[in-house]
Write an enzyme that holds these catalytic residues in place. Structure first.
Site, short mmCIF file in Angstrom:
data_model
loop_
_atom_site.label_atom_id
_atom_site.label_comp_id
_atom_site.label_asym_id
_atom_site.label_seq_id
_atom_site.Cartn_x
_atom_site.Cartn_y
_atom_site.Cartn_z
N HIS A 20 0.97 -0.92 0.05
CA HIS A 20 -0.24 0.00 0.03
C HIS A 20 0.64 1.32 0.34
CE1 HIS A 20 -3.50 -2.61 1.52
NE2 HIS A 20 -2.58 -3.38 1.76
N GLU A 34 -2.98 -0.04 7.61
CA GLU A 34 -1.73 -0.57 7.23
C GLU A 34 -0.69 -0.15 6.86
OE1 GLU A 34 -3.50 -3.61 4.18
OE2 GLU A 34 -1.56 -4.68 4.79
N HIS A 89 2.54 -6.92 4.49
CA HIS A 89 0.77 -6.86 4.20
C HIS A 89 0.65 -7.04 5.94
CE1 HIS A 89 0.08 -5.49 0.22
NE2 HIS A 89 0.78 -5.75 0.46
N GLU A 156 1.54 -11.77 6.04
CA GLU A 156 0.26 -11.07 6.68
C GLU A 156 0.43 -10.99 8.63
OE1 GLU A 156 -2.55 -8.93 5.62
OE2 GLU A 156 -2.53 -9.93 3.06
ZN ZN Z 1 -2.24 -5.43 1.86
#
Ligand code: ZN
Length: 355
Positions: A20, A34, A89, A156
């Protein structure tokens, strides 16, 4: 299981992709964004690999809060000829979803599968075990793991939408462990990427803890990071890079701010005198804490429990600090404010400055 990849005659090229950025915040929940977590961890992974490992070269898809398309991220890694691509992430789903998971492309070759499973195992054991569940190493069709030419893994590191995971993600110490786990995971699959030998036989605290050694602008490494952590601990602002182990302009400014506040010679070069002053320093009662996110909770007592929330403040608002206090069961401190309320001391959410 071991899956050593051999890269001969040159450093291993590690491409770290901070997910991102810019106009794309990724997940936003529990006061966390995030894109900020991704960038903070990515910068730390780069610093750790460069400072603490040998035979490795690191590039980032982004080192600031900017937007890149998924295609650009893949092109940067492919054109460089990276040996491994790690996309960082953090997750979001229902409040109940919790834990650490990682992904590779569903049609990835066996070599990538083995590397991915090993990286996942090393990372979970190092940073996540005991803090959140292991959701496993999984396959998916995500663009960046599909369209990169090298071994590619997407991590993640917990759910912003889960209160337990979010509590950990608000801790700078935990994010640092997550970054170290990424570095250790990468190192685990390349035979030539090893931890640097310590330069002395003394026990490690004397190597990694800054105890007044003279440090200068441009230096890097664990001593610099330790100095930065001590400055942050005393309420001095290291900006968004935090304790990254690199002594740049921001660190020098923080050293000067501290020296000025402590009433010692202001030269921006920390040494024994600065160390002694730092040990003795109590954050100034006239210090301000400034809100660095759009909305932030203030609390009636030093606790991150939902029942302690007594209101919200907005970006840019400043409050006088009475003292910095420990929070039970948390690595993150709080500031007690003049109003009697409490606010997080995490540099992810606030900064401080002299009144
Ligand atoms: Zn993400």
């Amino acid at each position: 299981m071991s899956v050593p990849f051999n890269v001969l005659n040159r450093p291993v090229k590690v491409f770290i992709d901070a997910g991102h950025g810019g106009s794309d915040p990724g997940a936003v929940a529990n006061g966390l964004r995030e894109k900020d977590l991704c960038l903070q961890v990515a910068l730390a992974v780069k610093a750790i690999l460069e400072n603490e490992y040998e035979n490795v070269e690191v590039r980032l898809s982004r080192s600031t809060d900017v937007f890149l398309t998924l295609g650009e991220r893949c092109r940067l890694a492919n054109n460089w000829g990276a040996d491994i691509f790690i996309s960082i992430h953090f997750n979001a789903f229902t409040p109940a979803a919790t834990g650490f998971e990682t992904f590779r492309y569903r049609n990835a070759p066996n070599r990538t599968r083995d590397a991915h499973v090993e990286i996942h195992r090393v990372m979970f054991a190092q940073a996540f075990r005991g803090k959140m569940p292991d959701r496993g190493s999984k396959t998916a069709g995500f663009y960046v793991v599909k369209n990169t030419n090298m071994t590619a893994v997407l991590t993640e590191g917990g759910f912003l939408t889960n209160s337990n995971d979010a509590r950990h993600l608000k801790s700078g110490a935990f994010l640092r462990e997550v970054a170290e786990a990424h570095a250790a995971g990468v190192a685990s699959i390349f035979t030539s990427v090893k931890k640097r030998q310590a330069k002395s036989n003394k026990p490690s605290p004397s190597i990694t803890e800054w105890t007044g050694q003279v440090l200068r602008h441009g230096e890097r490494g664990p001593l610099v990071r330790s100095l930065q952590e001590q400055l942050i601990d005393k309420g001095f602002d290291l900006g968004r890079y935090g304790a990254d182990g690199v002594f740049g302009d921001i660190t020098r400014n923080a050293v000067r701010d501290f020296q000025r506040a402590a009433g010692i010679a202001v030269d921006g070069v920390p040494g024994p005198q600065t160390f002694r002053a730092l040990q003795a320093y109590q954050p100034d009662k006239g210090q301000l804490v400034i809100v660095n996110v759009d909305r932030l909770n203030v609390r009636s007592r030093p606790s991150f429990a939902a029942s302690a929330v007594s209101g919200q403040v907005r970006r840019g608002e400043a409050f006088t600090i009475v003292e910095r206090v420990n929070v039970a069961n948390s690595n993150t401190d709080m500031y007690k404010l003049k109003s009697g309320l409490y606010i997080t001391a995490s540099e992810n959410f606030v900064r401080t400055r002299s009144a």
